[in-house]
Design a protein around this motif. Structure first.
Motif, PDB file in Angstrom:
ATOM      1  N   GLN A  89      78.681  23.693  41.229  1.00  0.00           N
ATOM      2  CA  GLN A  89      80.016  23.250  40.812  1.00  0.00           C
ATOM      3  C   GLN A  89      80.279  21.837  41.330  1.00  0.00           C
ATOM      4  OE1 GLN A  89      79.248  26.073  42.220  1.00  0.00           O
ATOM      5  NE2 GLN A  89      79.752  27.658  40.727  1.00  0.00           N
ATOM      6  N   PRO A  90      80.995  21.017  40.575  1.00  0.00           N
ATOM      7  CA  PRO A  90      81.234  19.624  40.988  1.00  0.00           C
ATOM      8  C   PRO A  90      81.879  19.487  42.366  1.00  0.00           C
ATOM      9  CG  PRO A  90      81.834  19.919  38.691  1.00  0.00           C
ATOM     10  CD  PRO A  90      81.534  21.287  39.218  1.00  0.00           C
ATOM     11  N   ARG A  91      82.730  20.425  42.744  1.00  0.00           N
ATOM     12  CA  ARG A  91      83.415  20.283  44.035  1.00  0.00           C
ATOM     13  C   ARG A  91      82.460  20.468  45.217  1.00  0.00           C
ATOM     14  NH1 ARG A  91      87.105  25.725  44.703  1.00  0.00           N
ATOM     15  NH2 ARG A  91      85.632  27.247  43.851  1.00  0.00           N
ATOM     16  N   TYR A  92      81.207  20.944  44.942  1.00  0.00           N
ATOM     17  CA  TYR A  92      80.230  21.119  46.012  1.00  0.00           C
ATOM     18  C   TYR A  92      79.139  20.052  45.975  1.00  0.00           C
ATOM     19  CZ  TYR A  92      82.303  25.792  46.416  1.00  0.00           C
ATOM     20  OH  TYR A  92      83.165  26.840  46.593  1.00  0.00           O
ATOM     21  N   TRP A  93      79.335  18.990  45.209  1.00  0.00           N
ATOM     22  CA  TRP A  93      78.292  17.975  45.100  1.00  0.00           C
ATOM     23  C   TRP A  93      77.967  17.312  46.439  1.00  0.00           C
ATOM     24  CZ3 TRP A  93      80.028  15.231  39.920  1.00  0.00           C
ATOM     25  CH2 TRP A  93      79.637  16.045  38.847  1.00  0.00           C
ATOM     26  N   ARG A  94      78.959  17.145  47.265  1.00  0.00           N
ATOM     27  CA  ARG A  94      78.687  16.467  48.543  1.00  0.00           C
ATOM     28  C   ARG A  94      78.090  17.414  49.591  1.00  0.00           C
ATOM     29  NH1 ARG A  94      82.459  17.382  52.569  1.00  0.00           N
ATOM     30  NH2 ARG A  94      84.347  18.503  51.950  1.00  0.00           N
ATOM     31  N   TRP A  95      77.936  18.683  49.235  1.00  0.00           N
ATOM     32  CA  TRP A  95      77.362  19.678  50.150  1.00  0.00           C
ATOM     33  C   TRP A  95      75.852  19.653  50.006  1.00  0.00           C
ATOM     34  CZ3 TRP A  95      78.486  25.658  49.966  1.00  0.00           C
ATOM     35  CH2 TRP A  95      78.254  26.205  51.237  1.00  0.00           C
ATOM     36  N   SER A  96      75.116  19.302  51.045  1.00  0.00           N
ATOM     37  CA  SER A  96      73.669  19.152  50.949  1.00  0.00           C
ATOM     38  C   SER A  96      73.006  20.496  50.654  1.00  0.00           C
ATOM     39  CB  SER A  96      73.106  18.587  52.256  1.00  0.00           C
ATOM     40  OG  SER A  96      73.234  19.531  53.309  1.00  0.00           O
ATOM     41  N   ALA A  97      71.849  20.437  50.007  1.00  0.00           N
ATOM     42  CA  ALA A  97      71.123  21.663  49.672  1.00  0.00           C
ATOM     43  C   ALA A  97      70.732  22.426  50.937  1.00  0.00           C
ATOM     44  CB  ALA A  97      69.877  21.314  48.851  1.00  0.00           C
ATOM     45  N   THR A  98      70.385  21.713  52.012  1.00  0.00           N
ATOM     46  CA  THR A  98      70.014  22.383  53.265  1.00  0.00           C
ATOM     47  C   THR A  98      71.169  23.219  53.797  1.00  0.00           C
ATOM     48  OG1 THR A  98      68.435  20.641  53.858  1.00  0.00           O
ATOM     49  CG2 THR A  98      69.287  22.015  55.643  1.00  0.00           C
TER      50      THR A  98
END
Length: 404
Positions: free
Chosen positions: A160-169
């Protein structure tokens, strides 16, 4: 393609042992390169107190393992361990080491956590134990998970776009530690950045997080497979000494929960021996199991501290000690009141009689009427003294004492 190179899952269940397991004694032995996780090697890593709880000794083993590999549903079982609590005749833990045959760990940990609509994995832990231990039918395990990525990097779990700044790690750390996905529990985007005390930075190669019911460890860089210079050792560390720190925390949590239940019963009981028994149990727990420092090496201490924080174990332990201290203080105060009340009543009864006897001795008379008159005056005076407020309070206290 799931783009994951290495996937490890350990499901830890609370268990009861109807008899001593017949598996080989000692923890599951793992090896990579020159590192071999024998009981002796682990005992040298941990303090003597922690090693005694985790491994026992040659005469009194506390740990057993079954290294038989088998396939069950969508998982491959690569080992089973049993740890019996030293202070319990029947209680303990069972750790089942798993690998997924296909897909990723996320659906498996969701299923083990009992999430809605989680796909079945065809995994029954009780069947694997072969009667060596008993797991409650509705028991949910604590899970320890570890994943590393291929050269393509970790796939993102929250698109979701609101989680784009959340790194995959960090997405994988959250998913493995919480055993949930967006469908189970959408994280608040304002709380995506974990605090420094939440993420345990094991090294520059991998990070971990310990939440209430799960621990997740994630490789930061791509895994080079069997030839990787580090992740093979990391897997051994995770499945041995790091797992042991979590096992110790689980044992502490189990025993503190039992002590809390016993404290409630002891506080409600009118039998003072119940509190004395609880004090002995708390003393045994502190002497044998309670610890916040396991080793001069830092990581197991941090893992244990993180687990203790999630379950508020230090505060709960201090509360038990506080309850016992308050009970003992109130008991001492009550005993002091009873003793003082008895002294007051004894004084009020004996002092008039003593004065009367002294008066008769001074008068040196054999007149029976005088004896009778002095006795009547003594009884009346004693009765008047017993009608005073102090005397009534003392008598009421003694009455409560003997009617309990």
């Amino acid at each position: 393609m799931n783009r994951l190179e290495r996937q490890i899952l350990i499901a830890v269940y609370p268990a009861r042992f109807p008899a001593t397991p017949t598996w080989e004694s000692g923890p599951l032995i793992l090896q990579h390169g020159h590192v071999r996780s024998t009981a002796k090697a682990r005992s040298e890593y941990y303090s003597a107190k922690a090693a005694s709880v985790l491994y026992g000794d040659a005469e009194h083993p506390q740990r057993w393992h079954d290294a038989t590999r088998r396939t069950v549903g969508n998982v491959e079982v690569i080992g089973v361990e049993a740890l019996q609590a030293r202070f319990s005749d029947t209680g303990g833990l069972v750790a089942i080491h798993l690998r997924p045959r296909r897909g990723t760990l996320v659906p498996i940990v969701r299923r083990l956590a009992g999430r809605r609509d989680a796909p079945p994995i065809g995994f029954d832990p009780q069947v694997l134990l072969g009667g060596q231990a008993l797991i409650e039918p509705d028991a949910r395990p604590f899970t320890v998970s570890f994943v590393t990525a291929t050269r393509q990097g970790l796939p993102r779990l929250y698109l979701q776009p609101r989680y784009w700044r959340w790194s995959a790690t960090n997405q994988w750390l959250w998913a493995l530690g919480s055993r949930s996905t967006f469908a189970d529990y959408p994280p608040d985007p304002r709380n995506l950045e974990p605090h420094d005390d939440e993420v345990i930075r094991l090294s520059s190669d991998w990070h971990a997080v310990v939440l209430r019911d799960g621990m997740g460890a994630v490789g930061i860089r791509p895994d080079q497979g069997s030839e990787d210079p580090f992740f093979g050792y990391a897997e051994v560390y995770l499945r041995s000494i790091y797992l042991d720190a979590i096992l110790l925390g689980l044992l502490q949590q189990q025993e503190i929960t039992r002590l809390e239940e016993r404290a409630v019963g002891a506080l409600d009981s009118s039998v003072k021996t119940a509190m004395a028994d609880l004090e002995r149990q708390v003393s045994s727990f502190r002497r044998h199991l309670w610890a916040q420092h396991l080793t001069p090496h830092g990581v197991p201490n941090r893992l244990l501290s993180a687990y203790q924080r999630q379950h508020m174990l230090p505060g709960r332990y201090e509360q038990i000690l506080s309850d016992i201290s308050d009970f003992n203080r109130l008991t001492r105060d009550e005993e002091s009141r009873y003793v003082n009340s008895a002294i007051v009543v004894f004084t009020l009864v004996t002092v008039p009689a003593g004065i009367a006897l002294a008066l008769l001795q001074v008068m040196e008379t054999d007149n029976p009427w005088l004896y009778f008159a002095v006795a009547v005056v003594c009884v009346i005076f004693t009765g008047l003294l017993l009608l005073t407020r102090s005397a009534r309070t003392a008598l009421q206290a003694l009455r409560r004492r003997f009617t309990l």
